[in-house]
Design a protein around this motif. Sequence first.
Motif, PDB file in Angstrom:
ATOM      1  N   PHE A  36     -50.607 -35.085   1.190  1.00  0.00           N
ATOM      2  CA  PHE A  36     -50.351 -34.076   0.171  1.00  0.00           C
ATOM      3  C   PHE A  36     -50.555 -34.623  -1.239  1.00  0.00           C
ATOM      4  O   PHE A  36     -51.021 -33.906  -2.125  1.00  0.00           O
ATOM      5  CB  PHE A  36     -48.958 -33.473   0.344  1.00  0.00           C
ATOM      6  CG  PHE A  36     -48.881 -32.511   1.497  1.00  0.00           C
ATOM      7  CD1 PHE A  36     -49.700 -31.391   1.543  1.00  0.00           C
ATOM      8  CD2 PHE A  36     -48.017 -32.735   2.552  1.00  0.00           C
ATOM      9  CE1 PHE A  36     -49.651 -30.512   2.610  1.00  0.00           C
ATOM     10  CE2 PHE A  36     -47.962 -31.861   3.624  1.00  0.00           C
ATOM     11  CZ  PHE A  36     -48.769 -30.750   3.653  1.00  0.00           C
ATOM     12  N   ILE A  37     -50.253 -35.891  -1.464  1.00  0.00           N
ATOM     13  CA  ILE A  37     -50.538 -36.497  -2.765  1.00  0.00           C
ATOM     14  C   ILE A  37     -52.046 -36.516  -3.008  1.00  0.00           C
ATOM     15  O   ILE A  37     -52.506 -36.213  -4.116  1.00  0.00           O
ATOM     16  CB  ILE A  37     -49.934 -37.913  -2.849  1.00  0.00           C
ATOM     17  CG1 ILE A  37     -48.412 -37.837  -2.929  1.00  0.00           C
ATOM     18  CG2 ILE A  37     -50.481 -38.664  -4.057  1.00  0.00           C
ATOM     19  CD1 ILE A  37     -47.725 -39.181  -2.839  1.00  0.00           C
ATOM     20  N   VAL A  43     -57.109 -31.613  -6.454  1.00  0.00           N
ATOM     21  CA  VAL A  43     -57.093 -30.350  -7.186  1.00  0.00           C
ATOM     22  C   VAL A  43     -57.001 -30.603  -8.693  1.00  0.00           C
ATOM     23  O   VAL A  43     -57.700 -29.958  -9.481  1.00  0.00           O
ATOM     24  CB  VAL A  43     -55.929 -29.456  -6.695  1.00  0.00           C
ATOM     25  CG1 VAL A  43     -55.736 -28.255  -7.596  1.00  0.00           C
ATOM     26  CG2 VAL A  43     -56.182 -29.012  -5.261  1.00  0.00           C
ATOM     27  N   VAL A  44     -56.157 -31.555  -9.105  1.00  0.00           N
ATOM     28  CA  VAL A  44     -56.022 -31.861 -10.530  1.00  0.00           C
ATOM     29  C   VAL A  44     -57.347 -32.344 -11.103  1.00  0.00           C
ATOM     30  O   VAL A  44     -57.791 -31.874 -12.160  1.00  0.00           O
ATOM     31  CB  VAL A  44     -54.903 -32.908 -10.757  1.00  0.00           C
ATOM     32  CG1 VAL A  44     -54.955 -33.473 -12.159  1.00  0.00           C
ATOM     33  CG2 VAL A  44     -53.544 -32.295 -10.483  1.00  0.00           C
ATOM     34  N   PHE A  45     -58.002 -33.282 -10.416  1.00  0.00           N
ATOM     35  CA  PHE A  45     -59.268 -33.793 -10.922  1.00  0.00           C
ATOM     36  C   PHE A  45     -60.371 -32.742 -10.865  1.00  0.00           C
ATOM     37  O   PHE A  45     -61.269 -32.727 -11.708  1.00  0.00           O
ATOM     38  CB  PHE A  45     -59.689 -35.056 -10.173  1.00  0.00           C
ATOM     39  CG  PHE A  45     -58.884 -36.257 -10.573  1.00  0.00           C
ATOM     40  CD1 PHE A  45     -58.784 -36.632 -11.897  1.00  0.00           C
ATOM     41  CD2 PHE A  45     -58.226 -37.017  -9.621  1.00  0.00           C
ATOM     42  CE1 PHE A  45     -58.052 -37.740 -12.279  1.00  0.00           C
ATOM     43  CE2 PHE A  45     -57.487 -38.121  -9.986  1.00  0.00           C
ATOM     44  CZ  PHE A  45     -57.396 -38.488 -11.328  1.00  0.00           C
ATOM     45  N   LEU A  46     -60.319 -31.855  -9.891  1.00  0.00           N
ATOM     46  CA  LEU A  46     -61.290 -30.765  -9.828  1.00  0.00           C
ATOM     47  C   LEU A  46     -61.141 -29.839 -11.023  1.00  0.00           C
ATOM     48  O   LEU A  46     -62.138 -29.459 -11.659  1.00  0.00           O
ATOM     49  CB  LEU A  46     -61.121 -29.985  -8.521  1.00  0.00           C
ATOM     50  CG  LEU A  46     -62.115 -28.865  -8.267  1.00  0.00           C
ATOM     51  CD1 LEU A  46     -63.510 -29.450  -8.062  1.00  0.00           C
ATOM     52  CD2 LEU A  46     -61.696 -28.060  -7.058  1.00  0.00           C
ATOM     53  N   MET A  51     -63.012 -28.014 -16.385  1.00  0.00           N
ATOM     54  CA  MET A  51     -62.712 -27.796 -17.812  1.00  0.00           C
ATOM     55  C   MET A  51     -63.635 -28.659 -18.694  1.00  0.00           C
ATOM     56  O   MET A  51     -64.088 -28.194 -19.745  1.00  0.00           O
ATOM     57  CB  MET A  51     -61.254 -28.086 -18.097  1.00  0.00           C
ATOM     58  CG  MET A  51     -60.314 -27.067 -17.501  1.00  0.00           C
ATOM     59  SD  MET A  51     -58.582 -27.463 -17.670  1.00  0.00           S
ATOM     60  CE  MET A  51     -58.414 -27.757 -19.394  1.00  0.00           C
ATOM     61  N   ALA A  52     -63.899 -29.871 -18.288  1.00  0.00           N
ATOM     62  CA  ALA A  52     -64.780 -30.749 -19.067  1.00  0.00           C
ATOM     63  C   ALA A  52     -66.209 -30.231 -19.039  1.00  0.00           C
ATOM     64  O   ALA A  52     -66.919 -30.294 -20.046  1.00  0.00           O
ATOM     65  CB  ALA A  52     -64.725 -32.169 -18.526  1.00  0.00           C
ATOM     66  N   GLY A  53     -66.638 -29.706 -17.925  1.00  0.00           N
ATOM     67  CA  GLY A  53     -67.982 -29.138 -17.823  1.00  0.00           C
ATOM     68  C   GLY A  53     -68.162 -27.928 -18.703  1.00  0.00           C
ATOM     69  O   GLY A  53     -69.204 -27.728 -19.309  1.00  0.00           O
ATOM     70  N   LYS A  54     -67.122 -27.086 -18.797  1.00  0.00           N
ATOM     71  CA  LYS A  54     -67.219 -25.902 -19.647  1.00  0.00           C
ATOM     72  C   LYS A  54     -67.249 -26.279 -21.127  1.00  0.00           C
ATOM     73  O   LYS A  54     -67.925 -25.638 -21.907  1.00  0.00           O
ATOM     74  CB  LYS A  54     -66.039 -24.969 -19.383  1.00  0.00           C
ATOM     75  CG  LYS A  54     -66.154 -24.216 -18.089  1.00  0.00           C
ATOM     76  CD  LYS A  54     -65.016 -23.233 -17.918  1.00  0.00           C
ATOM     77  CE  LYS A  54     -65.150 -22.487 -16.625  1.00  0.00           C
ATOM     78  NZ  LYS A  54     -64.060 -21.540 -16.428  1.00  0.00           N
TER      79      LYS A  54
END
Length: 58
Positions: A36-37, A43-46, A51-54
């Motif tokens: 689960f970690i 999910v956090v890195f995704l 957000m960085a791509g946008k």
Amino acid sequence: MLKMALFFLVISIIAGLFGFGGISAAAAGMAKILFFIAIVLFVVFLVLAVMAGKSLTS
């Protein structure tokens, strides 16, 4: 992280086959926590990557 979860899962299965219930339960618990970690970190890195791509394309 997922390799460690798989390692603890295998340990849990082997311990269960040999009748070590306590060790099996503890290893299964550790495998579940690590899994689960790893999912949460994925999910956090995704989300951060999206957000960085946008921000680069704007």
